[in-house]
Design an enzyme around this catalytic site. Structure first.
Site, PDB file in Angstrom:
ATOM      1  N   ASP A 129      20.518  24.912 -25.206  1.00  0.00           N
ATOM      2  CA  ASP A 129      21.080  23.784 -25.884  1.00  0.00           C
ATOM      3  C   ASP A 129      21.654  22.822 -24.815  1.00  0.00           C
ATOM      4  OD1 ASP A 129      23.290  24.865 -25.782  1.00  0.00           O
ATOM      5  OD2 ASP A 129      23.706  25.450 -27.759  1.00  0.00           O
ATOM      6  N   ASP A 140      24.853  26.840 -22.032  1.00  0.00           N
ATOM      7  CA  ASP A 140      24.095  27.377 -21.337  1.00  0.00           C
ATOM      8  C   ASP A 140      23.554  26.830 -19.712  1.00  0.00           C
ATOM      9  OD1 ASP A 140      23.115  29.235 -23.393  1.00  0.00           O
ATOM     10  OD2 ASP A 140      22.227  27.827 -24.155  1.00  0.00           O
ATOM     11  N   CYS A 193       0.767  -1.290  -0.005  1.00  0.00           N
ATOM     12  CA  CYS A 193      -0.076  -0.202   0.081  1.00  0.00           C
ATOM     13  C   CYS A 193       0.870   1.371   0.040  1.00  0.00           C
ATOM     14  CB  CYS A 193      -0.846  -0.017   1.240  1.00  0.00           C
ATOM     15  SG  CYS A 193      -2.057   1.555   1.098  1.00  0.00           S
ATOM     16  N   CYS A 214       3.062   2.189   2.967  1.00  0.00           N
ATOM     17  CA  CYS A 214       4.287   1.536   3.156  1.00  0.00           C
ATOM     18  C   CYS A 214       5.220   2.474   3.012  1.00  0.00           C
ATOM     19  CB  CYS A 214       4.194   0.219   2.371  1.00  0.00           C
ATOM     20  SG  CYS A 214       3.065  -1.000   2.693  1.00  0.00           S
ATOM     21  N   ASP A 246      17.042  30.340 -25.414  1.00  0.00           N
ATOM     22  CA  ASP A 246      18.543  30.743 -26.097  1.00  0.00           C
ATOM     23  C   ASP A 246      18.124  30.647 -27.419  1.00  0.00           C
ATOM     24  OD1 ASP A 246      21.262  30.964 -26.671  1.00  0.00           O
ATOM     25  OD2 ASP A 246      21.244  28.813 -26.976  1.00  0.00           O
TER      26      ASP A 246
END
Length: 710
Positions: free
Chosen positions: A607, A611, A19, A22, A414
């Site tokens: 990309d 960046d 369950c 748990c 970008d």
């Protein structure tokens, strides 16, 4: 989370979780060990992730704590370990047909007991009704009774097993035998369907992971032998036949073919590849035979990182998941004491109230208040969202980021490689001061010979001749400006307008649409090279889709000149742009947007190569086309496995659908449970209806959660 160098993260596959609560028990139990920094358990995947200080706690201690809580740790060493909780739910091996056999037996006994209950009740054979109901009760409820007893001995009193045990034993005590059996029976049936639904979700994720290649054809001394991909080294040569999975990242040496990338990217259109191109592990070779030189070991390949991301995504939990876990921890004890009050107080203060009647109402309250539906369906909804996104070629590193995506109102892009193709070509060469075009191109190619930037590559491609490294000395890259190098003992500057201004060299502004590389030789302006880039095919559609999703601002950041930036921003329909930015300038721009955003979130799409600082700083960092980029996979919160900007809107759409389903489940469960609690308290609802409502709510919520996978 930034991990301290001294801390270690360990992952374990846990068996025996039957369950959602748990998972909460394991988290709480392991978190109490001194030296544990962070604990996360996913019920959906059965995986425990622990960050800890190895100087204070060992792997063995964590393993032993999980065992002491009543669960098993499934590992290569203990995979066959017996599960003392009945079924190894964590392993995913669940057979619904086998589980239904004892349930059918209980149904038969229950029906027989109900049929013969009245005729036998007023006879000397009234024991006969017990002969049917008690075995039915024990068969259907044995695992629940055993779990409740064991948990009580371990000090874990308040859970769904305890609720069901108290409710049914109370029903037996007031001689409501059919109801006691029915509660256990329907609770067990509900659990079976819960396990089946969770199993389906696990199998759905597992199908994503089947892209893992099993074998590779290694070429050694002219012969080909089948080996495991893990044993192959960088530089080895492998052969991939039509219909086979490409087992490792590599460069094509011989052959051309079409490859199916759908398993990684979600794109159905095959891609044509030829000699010199890089192919990625997990894609399928469709037509020709390919000879490939391996460029990354299997453990470092994109496929290995992707598999790890998908399997571990559930460790970064959303606030809603954390709230539900905490809610269930306090909710169950409150329900138990409230039920006790319902059973004991009315007979003392309400004239004519009987103990039997109010105990019965209290039992209804216990049954209907079981939190299973919420505890399972909420994590399952997020799990489905992550799986559904992965099927579309979008890797989300955790449910927390799905939630954040729903609050995004500003998307910052970008330019190069994100909105544009990043495939540069020399469009024009403009010379000054008696330099010829061929001479200028030659000087530029040599100056840029050590640079990996796409602009530098395009200049070298246009030059098209081998470059002697001895011709280039004192090479220096100036971030955000360009390059300084000695070419045949002449000092060459190659870069943007800022570079020449910094060096006080008079030059043309180069106000044209495209990227301009200015050149100066020994302090004298030599001219400029115009580099052209193309907008991606779906970039305009991507911006339109974001607007339709309610994104308020779309912004582009670029180091390119203003004329280029303005032209692209206008063609794409962007709200604004910032041009001529240094790498640190992009971070500053994001900082300003974040400071003004308030509760709304800011996403940055880059990309993933240059960046990384901006991706890391944004509320949600998204790496575009980052499948082969280590920087992207390491830094980004969301990795888009294609070069398509339209996937950004798709990621936000999946996040919103996931959030919608999670909210639906919370409202559904609370409303139905609230209604039946009220009906039970005033004596309208019976135990039969209560258990139907409880199981029904759980199943509805779970089936609703699985919709997000589609």
């Amino acid at each position: 989370m930034t991990q301290t160098p001294s801390l270690k993260t360990q992952q374990m596959q846990v068996g025996g979780m039957d369950c959602g609560s748990c998972a909460a028990k394991i988290e709480a139990g392991v978190q109490k060990i001194p030296g544990i920094s962070e604990t996360s358990v996913s019920f959906a995947t059965g995986r425990l992730s622990v960050t800890y200080d190895p100087k204070q706690v060992s792997d063995r201690e964590i393993h032993d704590r999980v065992i002491s809580l009543g669960y098993t740790v499934i590992s290569p060493e203990s995979h066959g370990e017996a599960n003392d909780r009945g079924h190894n739910h964590g392993s995913g091996d669940f057979n619904l047909k086998e589980e239904l056999l004892p349930v059918l037996g209980v149904v038969v006994l229950l029906v027989l007991g109900i049929i013969f209950e009245k005729p036998l009740h007023d006879t000397p054979y009234s024991i006969g009704e017990y002969a049917a109901f008690i075995p039915a009760y024990l068969i259907s409820g044995w695992t629940v009774l055993k779990a409740a007893g064991r948990n009580i001995l371990r000090g874990q009193v308040f859970d769904e097993n305890f609720l069901m045990t108290i409710a049914t034993l109370g029903a037996l005590a007031i001689h409501q035998l059919p109801e006691a059996v029915a509660v256990m029976l329907f609770f067990r049936v509900g659990e079976l369907f819960q396990e089946y639904s969770v199993g389906r979700s696990r199998r759905s994720i597992k199908s994503l992971l089947e892209i893992r290649p099993d074998t590779a054809n290694l070429k050694v001394n002219g012969t080909v032998k089948e080996v495991s991909p893990e044993t192959i080294n960088v530089g080895d040569i492998i052969l991939v036949k039509p219909g086979e999975k490409i087992p490792l990242d590599g460069e094509i040496l011989e052959g051309n073919s079409q490859i199916d990338t759908s398993a990684l990217t979600g794109e159905s259109v095959p891609r044509t590849v030829k000699v010199g191109e890089i192919v990625l592990a997990g894609t399928i070779n469709q037509s020709g035979v390919l000879t490939i030189r391996v460029t990354k070991r299997f453990g470092e390949s994109s496929i290995a990182k992707i598999l790890d991301l998908v399997e571990n995504a559930t460790s970064k939990k959303a606030e809603t998941e954390k709230f539900i876990t905490q809610f269930a921890r306090y909710y169950t004890p409150v329900v138990v004491f409230l039920s006790l009050a319902v059973a004991l107080l009315p007979p003392l203060f309400v004239p004519g109230a009987t103990h039997t009647e109010w105990v019965y109402r209290a039992l209804i309250l216990l049954v209907i208040s079981c939190p299973c539906g919420l505890v399972i369906s909420i994590p399952l909804g997020y799990f489905g969202g992550i799986g559904g996104a992965a099927k579309r070629g979008i890797l989300v590193k955790g449910s927390a980021f799905l939630d954040t995506l729903t609050a995004v109102k500003t998307v910052v892009f970008d330019k190069t490689g994100t909105l544009t193709k990043g495939v540069f070509k020399v469009a024009r060469i403009v010379t000054k001061n008696d330099f010829s075009e061929s001479e200028l191109l030659k000087i530029a190619a040599k100056a840029e010979s050590h640079s990996n930037h796409p602009v530098a590559q395009s200049i070298r491609e246009a030059y098209g001749q081998p470059i002697d490294d001895a011709d280039v000395t004192d090479y220096e890259e100036i971030a955000g400006h360009g390059i300084r190098a000695k070419v045949n003992n002449q000092v060459v500057l190659a870069g943007n307008d800022r570079l020449l201004k910094r060096e006080n060299i008079d030059h043309d502004n180069g106000n044209v649409e495209g990227t301009v590389v200015h050149l100066a030789v020994d302090g004298r302006y030599a001219g400029y090279i115009l580099i052209a880039d193309e907008i991606k095919d779906d970039a305009i559609k991507a911006i339109q889709n974001l607007k339709s999703l309610g994104i308020e601002q779309t912004i582009m950041l670029t180091g390119d000149n203003r004329i280029v930036a303005k032209s692209i921003a206008e063609r794409l329909g962007l709200d604004s742009y910032m041009a001529e930015l240094l790498p640190e300038g992009k971070v500053e721009a994001i900082e300003k947007l974040l400071s003004r955003s308030g509760k709304n979130k800011v996403a940055f799409v880059g990309d993933g190569i240059n960046d990384a600082p901006v991706i890391a700083r944004a509320d949600v960092g998204m790496a575009m086309g980052g499948l082969g980029s280590d920087a992207a996979i390491e830094t980004a919160d969301v990795v888009i496995m294609t070069d398509a900007p339209s996937k950004v809107a798709e990621a936000i759409q999946v996040a919103k659908k996931t959030r919608q389903i999670v909210v639906q489940n919370i409202v559904l469960a609370m409303a139905i449970k609230g209604l039946f609690i009220a009906l039970g308290a005033i004596g309208i609802a019976t135990l039969w209806e209560a258990v139907f409502a409880d199981v029904g709510v759980a199943l509805l919520a779970i089936f609703n959660a699985t919709r997000v996978l589609k």
